[in-house]
Motif scaffolding. Structure first.
Motif, PDB file in Angstrom:
ATOM      1  N   ALA A 155       5.805   7.203  41.216  1.00 60.91           N
ATOM      2  CA  ALA A 155       6.742   7.000  42.130  1.00 60.91           C
ATOM      3  C   ALA A 155       7.531   5.821  41.826  1.00 60.91           C
ATOM      4  O   ALA A 155       6.857   4.631  41.684  1.00 60.91           O
ATOM      5  CB  ALA A 155       6.265   7.126  43.642  1.00 60.91           C
ATOM      6  N   ALA A 156       8.796   5.879  42.273  1.00 65.12           N
ATOM      7  CA  ALA A 156       9.488   4.588  42.237  1.00 65.12           C
ATOM      8  C   ALA A 156       9.272   3.796  43.751  1.00 65.12           C
ATOM      9  O   ALA A 156       9.048   4.611  44.801  1.00 65.12           O
ATOM     10  CB  ALA A 156      10.892   5.045  42.137  1.00 65.12           C
ATOM     11  N   PRO A 157       9.636   2.438  43.783  1.00 62.92           N
ATOM     12  CA  PRO A 157       9.196   1.795  44.932  1.00 62.92           C
ATOM     13  C   PRO A 157      10.571   1.985  45.806  1.00 62.92           C
ATOM     14  O   PRO A 157      11.634   2.557  45.581  1.00 62.92           O
ATOM     15  CB  PRO A 157       9.364   0.280  44.457  1.00 62.92           C
ATOM     16  CG  PRO A 157      10.051   0.626  42.965  1.00 62.92           C
ATOM     17  CD  PRO A 157       9.648   1.422  42.681  1.00 62.92           C
ATOM     18  N   LEU A 169       6.008   2.720  47.938  1.00 57.61           N
ATOM     19  CA  LEU A 169       6.704   3.900  47.422  1.00 57.61           C
ATOM     20  C   LEU A 169       7.641   4.365  48.220  1.00 57.61           C
ATOM     21  O   LEU A 169       7.426   4.657  49.467  1.00 57.61           O
ATOM     22  CB  LEU A 169       5.629   4.600  46.607  1.00 57.61           C
ATOM     23  CG  LEU A 169       4.763   5.601  47.619  1.00 57.61           C
ATOM     24  CD1 LEU A 169       5.500   6.921  47.849  1.00 57.61           C
ATOM     25  CD2 LEU A 169       3.519   5.732  46.885  1.00 57.61           C
ATOM     26  N   ASN A 170       8.528   5.160  47.326  1.00 59.14           N
ATOM     27  CA  ASN A 170       9.376   6.304  48.097  1.00 59.14           C
ATOM     28  C   ASN A 170       8.886   7.930  47.548  1.00 59.14           C
ATOM     29  O   ASN A 170       8.775   7.921  46.375  1.00 59.14           O
ATOM     30  CB  ASN A 170      10.789   6.047  47.981  1.00 59.14           C
ATOM     31  CG  ASN A 170      11.897   6.742  48.479  1.00 59.14           C
ATOM     32  OD1 ASN A 170      11.962   8.026  48.224  1.00 59.14           O
ATOM     33  ND2 ASN A 170      12.416   6.395  49.683  1.00 59.14           N
ATOM     34  N   SER A 171       8.597   8.654  48.445  1.00 50.61           N
ATOM     35  CA  SER A 171       8.105   9.889  48.080  1.00 50.61           C
ATOM     36  C   SER A 171       9.534  10.822  47.662  1.00 50.61           C
ATOM     37  O   SER A 171       9.334  12.141  47.527  1.00 50.61           O
ATOM     38  CB  SER A 171       7.305  10.545  48.973  1.00 50.61           C
ATOM     39  OG  SER A 171       7.944  10.722  50.188  1.00 50.61           O
ATOM     40  N   GLY A 172      10.493  10.478  47.574  1.00 45.65           N
ATOM     41  CA  GLY A 172      11.814  11.252  47.160  1.00 45.65           C
ATOM     42  C   GLY A 172      11.795  11.777  45.709  1.00 45.65           C
ATOM     43  O   GLY A 172      12.272  12.840  45.253  1.00 45.65           O
ATOM     44  N   VAL A 173      11.004  10.986  44.875  1.00 40.15           N
ATOM     45  CA  VAL A 173      10.901  11.419  43.563  1.00 40.15           C
ATOM     46  C   VAL A 173       9.373  11.127  43.111  1.00 40.15           C
ATOM     47  O   VAL A 173       9.005   9.796  43.419  1.00 40.15           O
ATOM     48  CB  VAL A 173      11.893  10.724  42.392  1.00 40.15           C
ATOM     49  CG1 VAL A 173      11.535  11.252  41.160  1.00 40.15           C
ATOM     50  CG2 VAL A 173      13.392  11.075  42.758  1.00 40.15           C
TER      51      VAL A 173
END
Length: 292
Positions: A155-157, A169-173
């Motif tokens: 995941a991306a930060p 992390l951001n759970s959008g991707v």
């Protein structure tokens, strides 16, 4: 190619899979169904051969999902997770937003914390080797099939205000490897006695995958970077643009002025009309963007 298997409990797919890989999103109401239209068009325009899976809950009427047929989406009706009454009470909208209020931007009224946990049903889609989940308030700006080669859990930060956010992390991707065993372990960890997840699925996933693999911020570029960290923004490298907080379809958008280029881009993908050449777009520094 036949990849059909027995449907896992809680999921009702509209059709069999057509690929080993899938981009997946979650739709919980008519607003996010609209978002999924823009997302699905953007994924198709990227040239991918992967499936597009739309998990949808009972809060979405069939008419709102019909436009997704144009993009060959595989619809998967999704039940809420089988969680305890105590868990559901702790994570009701009022409780979540009182204990962990959103102070950086405005979450629309339709935001339902409990629905967010349905993202975890992605791990039940074992007909796929890899899935890339993308929130329905996002669009894909170029081919990102390379994400299917990333490991679980990637995941991306959650960077949109300062570099100090790189540890979250951001759970959008995110990239997942479906597994019923993993799903069962998730349910047990999620609903342990007294557990409270202030940012719902996002907080849980970071706890469940403490050694998560970092994707580049360009694979989940949060819209607030546009005015908070404009030096990070480069249209030539952005793979996924994520409209966190205020949504581009909102009528009374409180940051519509400063985010107008991003909102216009989303509407172009929604309608399929006047989608610009990304190379022609100005980065925020060039456009003279200042913080609202």
């Amino acid at each position: 190619m036949s990849l059909s298997i027995t449907d896992p409990e809680g999921l009702s797919p509209s059709s069999p899979p057509g690929s080993r890989h899938a981009f997946a999103t979650l739709v919980t109401n008519a607003d996010y169904a609209l978002g999924a239209r823009a997302l699905a068009r953007s994924i198709r325009l990227s040239g991918t051969m992967a499936d597009i899976v739309v998990l949808h809950t009972g809060g979405v009427e069939a008419a709102a999902l019909e436009p997704l047929d144009e993009f060959g989406c595989r619809l998967v009706e999704t039940e809420l997770l089988p969680l305890s009454d105590e868990f559901n009470a702790r994570h009701a909208r009022r409780n979540v937003h009182e204990k962990a209020p959103f102070t950086k931007g405005r979450k629309p009224d339709f935001h339902s914390p409990l629905d967010n946990f349905c993202k975890l049903r992605l791990w039940q889609l074992v007909e796929y080797e890899r899935c890339v989940f993308i929130d329905a308030d996002a669009i894909v700006l170029r081919n990102i099939d390379k994400l299917f080669r990333y490991p679980e859990f990637s995941a991306a930060p959650n960077v949109y205000e300062s570099l100090a956010d790189f540890h979250r992390l951001n759970s959008g991707v995110f990239v997942a490897e479906p597994s019923l065993a993993t799903f069962e372990r998730m349910l047990a960890a999620l609903d342990r006695p007294g557990a409270f997840w202030p940012r719902t699925d996002q907080t849980f996933l970071q706890a469940f995958f403490p050694d998560w693999h970092g994707l580049p911020v360009t694979m989940n570029m949060l819209q607030y970077v546009w005015f908070n960290l404009p030096g990070l923004w480069d249209w030539r490298s952005i793979g996924v643009l994520h409209y966190q907080y205020e949504k581009p379809w909102e009528k009374d958008h409180p940051r519509a002025d400063v985010l107008s280029p991003l909102i216009e881009l989303w509407h172009a993908y929604l309608t399929g009309e006047n989608i610009p050449d990304l190379a022609s777009l100005k980065n925020p520094v060039q456009a003279g963007v200042v913080s609202p």
